[in-house]
Design a protein around this motif. Structure first.
Motif, PDB file in Angstrom:
ATOM      1  N   LYS A  93      -9.058   5.328   6.657  1.00  0.00           N
ATOM      2  CA  LYS A  93      -8.352   6.539   6.219  1.00  0.00           C
ATOM      3  C   LYS A  93      -6.876   6.259   6.001  1.00  0.00           C
ATOM      4  CE  LYS A  93     -11.580   9.679   8.392  1.00  0.00           C
ATOM      5  NZ  LYS A  93     -11.801  10.589   9.503  1.00  0.00           N
ATOM      6  N   SER A  94      -6.588   5.125   5.395  1.00  0.00           N
ATOM      7  CA  SER A  94      -5.201   4.735   5.147  1.00  0.00           C
ATOM      8  C   SER A  94      -5.002   4.587   3.653  1.00  0.00           C
ATOM      9  CB  SER A  94      -4.894   3.410   5.835  1.00  0.00           C
ATOM     10  OG  SER A  94      -5.224   3.491   7.193  1.00  0.00           O
ATOM     11  N   ASP A  95      -4.656   5.682   3.021  1.00  0.00           N
ATOM     12  CA  ASP A  95      -4.456   5.690   1.576  1.00  0.00           C
ATOM     13  C   ASP A  95      -3.023   5.267   1.276  1.00  0.00           C
ATOM     14  OD1 ASP A  95      -4.665   6.054  -1.056  1.00  0.00           O
ATOM     15  OD2 ASP A  95      -4.953   8.234  -1.006  1.00  0.00           O
ATOM     16  N   VAL A  96      -2.882   4.106   0.685  1.00  0.00           N
ATOM     17  CA  VAL A  96      -1.526   3.608   0.388  1.00  0.00           C
ATOM     18  C   VAL A  96      -0.981   4.353  -0.825  1.00  0.00           C
ATOM     19  CG1 VAL A  96      -0.178   1.575  -0.253  1.00  0.00           C
ATOM     20  CG2 VAL A  96      -2.109   1.349   1.318  1.00  0.00           C
ATOM     21  N   THR A  97       0.147   4.986  -0.689  1.00  0.00           N
ATOM     22  CA  THR A  97       0.700   5.758  -1.804  1.00  0.00           C
ATOM     23  C   THR A  97       1.863   5.038  -2.472  1.00  0.00           C
ATOM     24  OG1 THR A  97       2.084   6.949  -0.246  1.00  0.00           O
ATOM     25  CG2 THR A  97       0.013   8.014  -0.910  1.00  0.00           C
ATOM     26  N   ALA A  98       2.509   4.124  -1.764  1.00  0.00           N
ATOM     27  CA  ALA A  98       3.613   3.395  -2.397  1.00  0.00           C
ATOM     28  C   ALA A  98       3.824   2.057  -1.709  1.00  0.00           C
ATOM     29  CB  ALA A  98       4.891   4.225  -2.315  1.00  0.00           C
ATOM     30  N   LEU A 108       4.666  -0.407   3.101  1.00  0.00           N
ATOM     31  CA  LEU A 108       3.548   0.306   2.498  1.00  0.00           C
ATOM     32  C   LEU A 108       3.504   1.700   3.095  1.00  0.00           C
ATOM     33  CD1 LEU A 108       2.692  -2.887   2.864  1.00  0.00           C
ATOM     34  CD2 LEU A 108       0.598  -2.057   1.839  1.00  0.00           C
ATOM     35  N   LYS A 109       3.708   2.687   2.208  1.00  0.00           N
ATOM     36  CA  LYS A 109       3.721   4.062   2.682  1.00  0.00           C
ATOM     37  C   LYS A 109       2.311   4.624   2.590  1.00  0.00           C
ATOM     38  CE  LYS A 109       6.474   8.085   2.043  1.00  0.00           C
ATOM     39  NZ  LYS A 109       7.168   8.821   1.009  1.00  0.00           N
ATOM     40  N   VAL A 255       0.012   0.783  -9.686  1.00  0.00           N
ATOM     41  CA  VAL A 255       0.277  -0.657  -9.732  1.00  0.00           C
ATOM     42  C   VAL A 255       1.679  -0.914 -10.292  1.00  0.00           C
ATOM     43  CG1 VAL A 255      -0.472  -2.861 -10.713  1.00  0.00           C
ATOM     44  CG2 VAL A 255      -2.175  -1.219  -9.932  1.00  0.00           C
ATOM     45  N   GLU A 256       2.022  -0.160 -11.335  1.00  0.00           N
ATOM     46  CA  GLU A 256       3.360  -0.346 -11.926  1.00  0.00           C
ATOM     47  C   GLU A 256       4.451   0.079 -10.951  1.00  0.00           C
ATOM     48  OE1 GLU A 256       2.847  -0.271 -16.752  1.00  0.00           O
ATOM     49  OE2 GLU A 256       2.973   1.653 -15.704  1.00  0.00           O
ATOM     50  N   SER A 257       4.147   1.091 -10.160  1.00  0.00           N
ATOM     51  CA  SER A 257       5.165   1.549  -9.213  1.00  0.00           C
ATOM     52  C   SER A 257       5.466   0.477  -8.156  1.00  0.00           C
ATOM     53  CB  SER A 257       4.718   2.859  -8.552  1.00  0.00           C
ATOM     54  OG  SER A 257       3.739   2.574  -7.574  1.00  0.00           O
ATOM     55  N   CYS A 258       4.529  -0.456  -8.000  1.00  0.00           N
ATOM     56  CA  CYS A 258       4.774  -1.563  -7.068  1.00  0.00           C
ATOM     57  C   CYS A 258       5.657  -2.636  -7.695  1.00  0.00           C
ATOM     58  CB  CYS A 258       3.461  -2.208  -6.649  1.00  0.00           C
ATOM     59  SG  CYS A 258       2.300  -1.074  -5.917  1.00  0.00           S
ATOM     60  N   GLY A 259       5.936  -2.473  -8.978  1.00  0.00           N
ATOM     61  CA  GLY A 259       6.798  -3.443  -9.651  1.00  0.00           C
ATOM     62  C   GLY A 259       6.018  -4.448 -10.488  1.00  0.00           C
ATOM     63  N   ILE A 260       4.724  -4.263 -10.580  1.00  0.00           N
ATOM     64  CA  ILE A 260       3.885  -5.223 -11.319  1.00  0.00           C
ATOM     65  C   ILE A 260       3.872  -4.859 -12.797  1.00  0.00           C
ATOM     66  CG2 ILE A 260       1.536  -6.126 -11.587  1.00  0.00           C
ATOM     67  CD1 ILE A 260       1.228  -5.533  -8.539  1.00  0.00           C
ATOM     68  N   LYS A 261       3.994  -5.875 -13.656  1.00  0.00           N
ATOM     69  CA  LYS A 261       4.032  -5.621 -15.100  1.00  0.00           C
ATOM     70  C   LYS A 261       2.649  -5.832 -15.725  1.00  0.00           C
ATOM     71  CE  LYS A 261       8.842  -6.724 -16.013  1.00  0.00           C
ATOM     72  NZ  LYS A 261       9.373  -7.851 -15.205  1.00  0.00           N
ATOM     73  N   PHE A 262       2.349  -5.024 -16.745  1.00  0.00           N
ATOM     74  CA  PHE A 262       1.121  -5.201 -17.524  1.00  0.00           C
ATOM     75  C   PHE A 262       1.483  -5.892 -18.835  1.00  0.00           C
ATOM     76  CE2 PHE A 262      -2.379  -2.737 -15.597  1.00  0.00           C
ATOM     77  CZ  PHE A 262      -1.718  -2.285 -14.481  1.00  0.00           C
ATOM     78  N   GLU A 278      -0.832 -14.751  -7.469  1.00  0.00           N
ATOM     79  CA  GLU A 278       0.422 -14.054  -7.184  1.00  0.00           C
ATOM     80  C   GLU A 278       0.862 -13.324  -8.451  1.00  0.00           C
ATOM     81  OE1 GLU A 278       3.293 -16.593  -5.478  1.00  0.00           O
ATOM     82  OE2 GLU A 278       4.456 -14.941  -4.612  1.00  0.00           O
ATOM     83  N   SER A 279       1.339 -12.066  -8.293  1.00  0.00           N
ATOM     84  CA  SER A 279       1.792 -11.309  -9.457  1.00  0.00           C
ATOM     85  C   SER A 279       3.242 -11.655  -9.739  1.00  0.00           C
ATOM     86  CB  SER A 279       1.643  -9.818  -9.190  1.00  0.00           C
ATOM     87  OG  SER A 279       2.597  -9.445  -8.215  1.00  0.00           O
ATOM     88  N   ASN A 280       3.852 -10.922 -10.699  1.00  0.00           N
ATOM     89  CA  ASN A 280       5.248 -11.196 -11.018  1.00  0.00           C
ATOM     90  C   ASN A 280       6.171 -10.815  -9.859  1.00  0.00           C
ATOM     91  OD1 ASN A 280       4.399  -8.502 -11.830  1.00  0.00           O
ATOM     92  ND2 ASN A 280       6.526  -8.244 -12.472  1.00  0.00           N
ATOM     93  N   VAL A 281       5.678 -10.021  -8.869  1.00  0.00           N
ATOM     94  CA  VAL A 281       6.465  -9.718  -7.665  1.00  0.00           C
ATOM     95  C   VAL A 281       6.120 -10.768  -6.612  1.00  0.00           C
ATOM     96  CG1 VAL A 281       6.959  -8.001  -5.898  1.00  0.00           C
ATOM     97  CG2 VAL A 281       6.301  -7.272  -8.208  1.00  0.00           C
ATOM     98  N   PRO A 282       7.051 -11.644  -6.220  1.00  0.00           N
ATOM     99  CA  PRO A 282       6.726 -12.689  -5.248  1.00  0.00           C
ATOM    100  C   PRO A 282       6.210 -12.066  -3.947  1.00  0.00           C
ATOM    101  CG  PRO A 282       8.893 -13.060  -6.215  1.00  0.00           C
ATOM    102  CD  PRO A 282       8.461 -11.713  -6.675  1.00  0.00           C
ATOM    103  N   GLY A 283       5.132 -12.611  -3.427  1.00  0.00           N
ATOM    104  CA  GLY A 283       4.567 -12.106  -2.173  1.00  0.00           C
ATOM    105  C   GLY A 283       3.533 -11.016  -2.392  1.00  0.00           C
TER     106      GLY A 283
END
Lengths: 798, 273
Positions: A93-98, A108-109, A255-262, A278-283
């Motif tokens: 029951k841990s819905d990650v919102t940001a 992770l909020k 996904v974009e709000s996490c800083g990841i680019k499409f 690994e995405s464009n956001v290191p880590g």
């Protein structure tokens, strides 16, 4: 605010739980965040009892939780137990919102207000958490649902299923057992579904179990009805329940709000990741369906690997040992180097991403050949695709003169014509120097052609050139054909489609690259079939040459692809090449003569038409019985049963008859076998001689039985030991002589643990002398012919 | 493309048989034995050996036919040769006997052999003639489909008859329950049934004078007529298929008897030498 975890894993699907299990086992501090109160929500929401596949078979599983093909319930139970067993830290029951990055730490909020801190984040959220919803008025009404858990939970309801993809069709069929089901299809046909589902839905529609609205869109949903926009205007369908299966897309906003680019704006596009996920956001890492790998096994392997990468252990992918074995004969044999070389040298493979290339190579065979070695022979029935990595190969373009050779160097491909047409190889190919070639199976290539645009484009262009060179203009240099090839295009026709009609203006011609056609003419108000034209031939040149309207109608006998050639380009080619012109004109005169002869024999044309209607046109070897000779002794069936463990693969009596020609229920060894299209263990093969057969790896799933439009495959218990008459007489062993080996038949005869397997005609491969049915016919009534021989059958019988 | 056994391989086995027959007749005409020609002269022995060998080889066909997936020669070759050489055997055996017939074991062999050969010729006639008749009679339907259509008609007949008077109902029911197709070999071979309940029901409905149930009567009649037509065709089908098999019940036992007589014949000849 608690401690900072080394890894926070978002989503507990196959990828996420595999990552958590590996982190737990390796003692890495971690937390697995799951939105719901159970693991793996996507599979949890599968239809009850659904059989989950474990493809691709060759890929080994590398994870700390086990997984093999089986029922949904078994798999989920197994995972629950194992995740508990390794003491993974799961937070339900841990819905990650940001997800935000603060220096080196991710925050992770969660929806409940809590914040989790981690040095690395693995996004394993898949796509199913973000189902596509209806976008019309009433989409939120309570009787609209986007998933189906247990189809047996509904009874005697009228249910509208929206979406004719695999999920929608599987739901519709399961529901139709005890409900009235109406299926809404946005397009005019079922284009993007598995062959097995296509057969099922077609049967269900024919039987009246399911009603379909094609080319229909949802306009509005009301309390107890749905309003559709159809081709004939608006329609109101009264219903109790609406199930919309519209697929899923990446939850892009999140996904974009996490800083990841499409990479682009396309709705279906997915974020790009490095070879360590690994995405464009290191880590911030992405695994599973969100990264483009929708299969369970792939996701689980990635879950394991991503943990290794995060703790700084650059392990090789799970398929590394397999590839090492594939490339063992090469020097140097280092997998990464070879893959890099392949990507650089061979343009067809250039645009595949690293994982696609690895997969393609896993399916392929590596051949290291000495000068002069034969790769395949003219008239072989093989259909694999070849690419040249090093060295050169020679294609012998003239059957009578092996010294006439076209040489292909590194980067080239060949064998694509067998791949497309399903007919015999048109030339022999030998190694012109010591060389390295890859042989990729037809199935793999077809998948790539469908999923990677650039592969299809590259193949098409070269294929058109080769086909024109082989079938239309042999010996004409490529440079002279450029104009013709550049303006040519590939056209597709379905069975019965008119390619051109009598009386049309003739400004183009067609080269048939797969399938076959019938040529017919209207004589005295009646269509008379003049001839059957298999692939590798051209049609429509007569009107071009004579500058007259079309003299005949050409229809596709079954699914057919042609290369459509513009008339002007063809004429200018003829002007430049006098030998070609002479050849084409000679064929032209021959055709006129043959057509005249056929017009005098309308009966022969009727026989061709009948055979085509029976689907014989797509066969390569068909059993035909002349009923004026058949004495109904059934020796053919007996011979088949005797040579195949007691089960006859042919039913003489069944099947249609025209005049005295009977087409019994027996395999035709289709050029593109329907049975092969959806075989989970890939157990159906085609020999170089053309016979389609099923090997021992058959699992008895029955897909091929359903997919065969000619009903020539049956499921039967594998042959038992044949007891002699005395053990039956004295000890009751086995079935009585002549009695079929039935499950728990007479004498309580039992097959024990054995399961049914698919059986079909294998053309008695392995038995010297050819097909037993034909050889056992005492009166010469049974005959096996290829469609090319039709004309002689028809002429004789007509 | 399809080739009948008679013209198979451009009459190859007919040619073999003709050569064998011509050579035998030629030598027989030239040969001047001591006394009347008989089985005991050098030519008699030679012809006897050929005939005996042929008999054994011809009987082997029964075994070869049941051996599947073996041998390089197709069964059609075997049958074509079986027919022509079997016919030649009649001539060779006759020459071997020197046209001497008596009441003894030797002539019994001759008679048994001739019955076998003649039954084979009858069978051949059936094989050549009936397949086409069978196909024409079926008009593209299989026996199973025809039986299915009859079952469907029966359902209709029962339903319609239910609303009609008792006598009609009884006749119609009898048609659906007691109509027989096939039966004993003789019933199969006759190809018709003069006591067919369906025909009787049709007659009854046709001749029935009661004016009630006009529309039902017509419906019933059309169905009975359709059923009668199907029955006629099925019985013909059964008859033809029976004919294609029944000759074997003479041919096979007599060929076995011929072999037994052959052994006796050879043994007695050498015993009384």
């Amino acid at each position: 605010m608690g401690d900072t975890y080394k890894i926070a894993i978002v989503g507990s699907g196959p990828g996420g739980l595999s990552a958590a299990a590996h982190a737990a086992k390796s003692g890495v501090s971690h937390v697995l965040l799951e939105r719901t109160d159970h693991l793996s929500d996507t599979i949890y929401k599968y239809q009850k009892g659904k059989y989950v596949m474990a493809t691709p078979d060759v890929l080994p599983l590398r994870a700390d939780v086990t997984f093999s093909a089986g029922k949904r319930e078994t798999i989920l139970d197994n995972w629950n137990k194992q995740i508990e067993g390794v003491k993974a830290n799961v937070r339900y029951k841990s819905d990650v919102t940001a997800v935000t990055k603060d220096g080196a730490v991710f925050k992770l909020k969660l929806a409940d207000g809590a914040v989790i801190q981690a040095e690395n984040v693995v996004l394993a959220i898949g796509l199913q958490g973000n189902l596509n919803k209806l976008r019309c008025e009433g989409a939120d009404l309570p009787h609209v649902q986007y998933q189906l858990d247990d189809p047996d939970a509904y009874e005697a309801e009228t249910i509208v299923v929206i979406g004719a993809g695999d999920a929608g069709i599987e739901n519709a069929i399961a529901l139709s057992k005890q409900n009235t089901v109406i299926l809404i299809n946005r397009s005019s046909e079922f284009a993007r579904i598995k062959q097995g589902n296509l057969t099922l839905i077609t049967n269900a529609i024919e039987k009246g179990d399911i009603q379909v609205y094609h080319s229909a869109e949802t306009a509005k949903i009301e309390e107890n009805a749905i309003i559709l926009n159809t081709a004939d205007g608006q329609a109101r369908v009264v219903c109790d329940r609406i199930i919309a299966r519209l697929g899923a897309a990446a939850p892009r906003k999140f996904v974009e709000s996490c800083g990841i680019k499409f990479p682009n704006e396309d709705r279906t596009s997915l974020p790009e990741v490095s070879s360590t996920y690994e995405s464009n956001v290191p880590g911030l890492y992405i695994i599973g369906a969100l990264g483009g790998y929708p299969l369970i096994k792939q996701a689980m392997n990635q879950g394991y690997e991503v943990v290794e990468y995060i703790v700084g252990n650059p392990i090789a992918p799970a398929d590394q040992p397999l590839l090492e074995r594939k490339f063992a004969g090469l020097k140097p044999a280092n997998v990464e180097d070879v893959l890099a070389e392949i990507r650089e040298v061979i343009p067809v493979w250039h645009s595949l991403n690293p994982l696609q290339l690895r997969e393609a190579m896993l399916d392929s065979d590596t051949h290291v050949l000495k000068t002069g070695a034969t790769i395949f022979k003219r008239n072989d029935y093989t259909s694999s695709f070849f690419t040249v990595l090093r060295g050169t190969v020679g294609i012998q373009i003239d059957a009578n003169d092996p010294s006439k050779v076209v040489t292909l160097g590194p980067g080239a491909f060949f064998g694509e014509m067998g791949l497309i047409s399903g007919r015999r190889r048109s030339a022999t190919v030998v190694a012109a120097s010591d060389c390295v070639v890859f042989e990729t199976p037809r199935r793999t290539m077809l998948k790539l052609v469908q999923s990677v645009d650039s592969v299809r484009r590259t193949l098409d262009q070269v294929a058109i050139m080769r086909q024109v060179q082989t079938h239309l203009a042999p010996g004409v240099p490529a440079a002279d054909l450029m104009e013709l090839v550049e303006t040519a295009e590939i056209q597709k026709f379905k069975a019965g489609d008119v390619i051109f009609a009598q009386g049309d203006k003739g400004d183009h011609m067609h080269l048939i690259r797969s399938g076959s056609c019938t040529v017919s003419m209207r004589v005295g108000g009646k269509d008379v079939v003049l001839s059957y034209v298999p692939s590798g031939n051209y049609i429509g040149e007569m009107a071009l040459l004579a500058d007259m309207p079309r003299s005949a109608t050409v229809k596709a006998a079954h699914n057919t692809e042609t290369v459509c050639i513009k008339g002007d380009a063809f004429k200018s080619l003829l002007d430049r090449s006098p030998t070609l012109k002479a050849n084409v004109e000679a064929k032209f005169r021959q055709r006129i003569k043959a057509n005249e002869q056929m017009q005098k024999q309308p009966e022969a044309g009727n026989i061709i038409e009948f055979l085509i209607a029976q689907g014989v046109g797509e066969g390569t070897d068909v059993l035909l019985i002349d009923e004026s000779l058949c004495v109904h002794c059934d020796n053919c069936e007996k011979a088949c049963a005797e040579t195949h463990g007691g089960i006859s693969r042919l039913d003489r009596e069944a099947g249609p008859t025209f005049a005295t020609l009977h087409v019994p229920t027996s395999c035709r060894h289709c050029e593109h076998p329907h049975c092969m299209s959806d075989c989970p263990p890939n157990a159906i093969h085609r020999t170089p001689g053309g016979e389609v057969y099923i090997d021992d790896s058959c699992i008895g799933c029955g897909n091929c039985e359903q997919n065969c439009p000619y009903k020539v495959i049956q499921l039967a218990y594998p042959p038992d030991e044949k007891f002699n008459i005395f053990s039956w007489l004295l000890f009751g062993k086995g079935p009585a002589p002549g009695e079929a080996m039935t499950y728990k038949g007479n004498n309580g005869y039992d097959h024990g643990e054995k399961t049914k397997r698919a059986v079909k005609c294998d053309m008695c491969k392995g038995i010297p002398g050819g097909a037993s049915c034909v050889r056992a016919c005492p009166t010469g009534a049974a005959l096996r012919v290829s469609p090319e021989e039709f004309m002689s059958v028809a002429t004789l019988s007509g | 493309m399809h080739e009948s056994i008679l013209v198979y391989r451009n009459h190859r086995y007919l040619k073999w048989a003709l050569v064998l027959a011509a050579v035998s007749v030629g030598i027989y005409l030239i040969d001047r034995p001591l006394g009347a020609p008989n089985g005991g002269t050098w030519l008699g022995y030679t012809l006897g050996c050929i005939a005996g060998g042929l008999m054994i080889w011809l009987a082997w066909f029964g075994i070869r036919k049941r051996r599947y997936g073996v041998g390089k020669v197709s069964l059609e070759d075997w049958l074509s040769a079986h027919i022509y050489l079997g016919t030649a055997l009649a001539l060779i055996a006759t020459l071997h006997s020197g046209f001497q017939v008596g009441l003894n074991i030797h002539s019994i062999l001759y008679v048994l052999m001739m019955v076998t050969i003649i039954s084979g010729m009858v069978g051949l006639y059936f094989y050549v003639r009936y397949p086409l008749l069978l196909t024409e009679n079926r008009k593209g339907l299989s026996t199973e489909v025809m039986l299915g259509q009859i079952a469907e008609l029966d359902r209709d007949v029962r339903q319609i008859a239910m609303t009609m008077d008792d006598a009609t109902n009884a006749a119609a029911l009898k048609s659906t329950q007691d109509t027989i197709v096939g039966g004993t070999v003789f019933q199969q071979l006759r190809g018709f049934d003069e006591h067919c309940p369906t025909t009787m029901a049709r007659h009854f409905v046709e001749s029935s004078t009661s004016g009630d149930h006009g529309p039902q009567r017509r419906q019933l009649l059309t169905r009975l007529i359709r059923k009668e037509d199907l029955l006629k065709r099925i019985r013909r089908d059964v008859q033809l298929r029976c004919l294609l098999r029944v000759w074997l019940y003479v041919h096979v036992p007599f060929s076995v008897a011929t072999l037994a007589a052959l052994v006796t014949h050879v043994v007695t000849v050498f015993y009384y030498w």
